[in-house]
Design an enzyme around this catalytic site. Sequence first.
Site, mmCIF file in Angstrom:
data_model
loop_
_atom_site.group_PDB
_atom_site.id
_atom_site.type_symbol
_atom_site.label_atom_id
_atom_site.label_comp_id
_atom_site.label_asym_id
_atom_site.label_seq_id
_atom_site.Cartn_x
_atom_site.Cartn_y
_atom_site.Cartn_z
ATOM 1 N N SER A 21 0.852 -1.197 0.000
ATOM 2 C CA SER A 21 0.000 0.000 0.000
ATOM 3 C C SER A 21 0.883 1.240 0.000
ATOM 4 O O SER A 21 2.058 1.161 -0.401
ATOM 5 C CB SER A 21 -0.936 -0.023 1.218
ATOM 6 O OG SER A 21 -1.922 0.963 1.102
ATOM 7 N N ASN A 22 0.361 2.369 0.412
ATOM 8 C CA ASN A 22 1.165 3.584 0.472
ATOM 9 C C ASN A 22 0.632 4.494 1.578
ATOM 10 O O ASN A 22 -0.318 4.140 2.274
ATOM 11 C CB ASN A 22 1.187 4.288 -0.884
ATOM 12 C CG ASN A 22 -0.199 4.701 -1.300
ATOM 13 O OD1 ASN A 22 -0.831 5.526 -0.653
ATOM 14 N ND2 ASN A 22 -0.720 4.076 -2.369
ATOM 15 N N ARG A 23 1.215 5.677 1.691
ATOM 16 C CA ARG A 23 0.986 6.518 2.875
ATOM 17 C C ARG A 23 -0.199 7.466 2.765
ATOM 18 O O ARG A 23 -0.406 8.312 3.625
ATOM 19 C CB ARG A 23 2.252 7.336 3.162
ATOM 20 C CG ARG A 23 3.430 6.508 3.642
ATOM 21 C CD ARG A 23 4.700 7.348 3.669
ATOM 22 N NE ARG A 23 4.481 8.650 4.275
ATOM 23 C CZ ARG A 23 5.159 9.741 3.959
ATOM 24 N NH1 ARG A 23 6.086 9.708 3.026
ATOM 25 N NH2 ARG A 23 4.904 10.880 4.560
ATOM 26 N N ALA A 88 -3.969 7.623 -4.280
ATOM 27 C CA ALA A 88 -2.620 7.126 -4.549
ATOM 28 C C ALA A 88 -2.792 5.630 -4.850
ATOM 29 O O ALA A 88 -2.888 4.804 -3.942
ATOM 30 C CB ALA A 88 -1.721 7.360 -3.343
#
Length: 216
Positions: A21-23, A88
């Site tokens: 995943s991402n932030r 994102a």
Amino acid sequence: MKILITAGPTREYLDPIRFLSNRSSGKMGFAIAKAAAEKGHSVTLISGPVTLDTPPNVKRIDIDSAREMLAAVQQELPEQEVLIMTAAVSDFRPRIMTHHKLKKATMPAVIEFRKNPDILKTVQPEKGNRIFVGFAAETDNIFLEATRKLNEKGLDMIVANDITQSDAGFGMDTNRVTLIYPDKEPEHLPLMSKVDLGVKLIEIIEAMREEPQPIG
Ligand code: PMT
């Protein structure tokens, strides 16, 4: 206007517990959704996993993966006049997702990835007179990279974040962005709250909508 907004990260599962995943916190997309709904627009918000409350008068659709986000965008887009992609989206997913927890002993030492579909590029043929707005989170050559994405994805505007700054980008309540267009000079905005930036972006999109539209 009928406005479709994506927000937050996607999750690309390896097994029921582990994911790529991402932030992204979803704050930017939720702020735009709130601003648009407060101005009386009809807002649909497709969100990855975040811990934010849905703004009042916003229809929310929750998804996990990039492919689920694509399916939701394709489902909703025909009704919409504007698409704003703050999400994102993970560009890659593990090649294999198992439905049982991987054990240490059998966990592969190397994980293979597959490319996810690009949502904006996939729905580009459906654009017509719709306004498409993208976001870009960059660390290097911010203007060049964001302009390349603007052109490749056929957007009316891209909002470029410099995520090397501690008060902008992922997870922050503030953002500092440059608005890049295909046919006019870029606009550098000062540091502002994501809430105020949401209001500003909705005003810009309202003005774009009032401009004469090409037939298509
Ligand atoms: O959620 P917050 O914590 O508030 O943070 C906000 C943000 C930093 C996540 C947001 O402002 C932002 O910049 N989002 C885009 C992040 C990014 O780097 O996107 P990208 O460069 O991978 O993609 C460019 C554009 O194409 C984006 O509009 C993206 O939604 C879209 N995209 C990306 C990949 C993909 N497979 N399909 C897409 O449509």
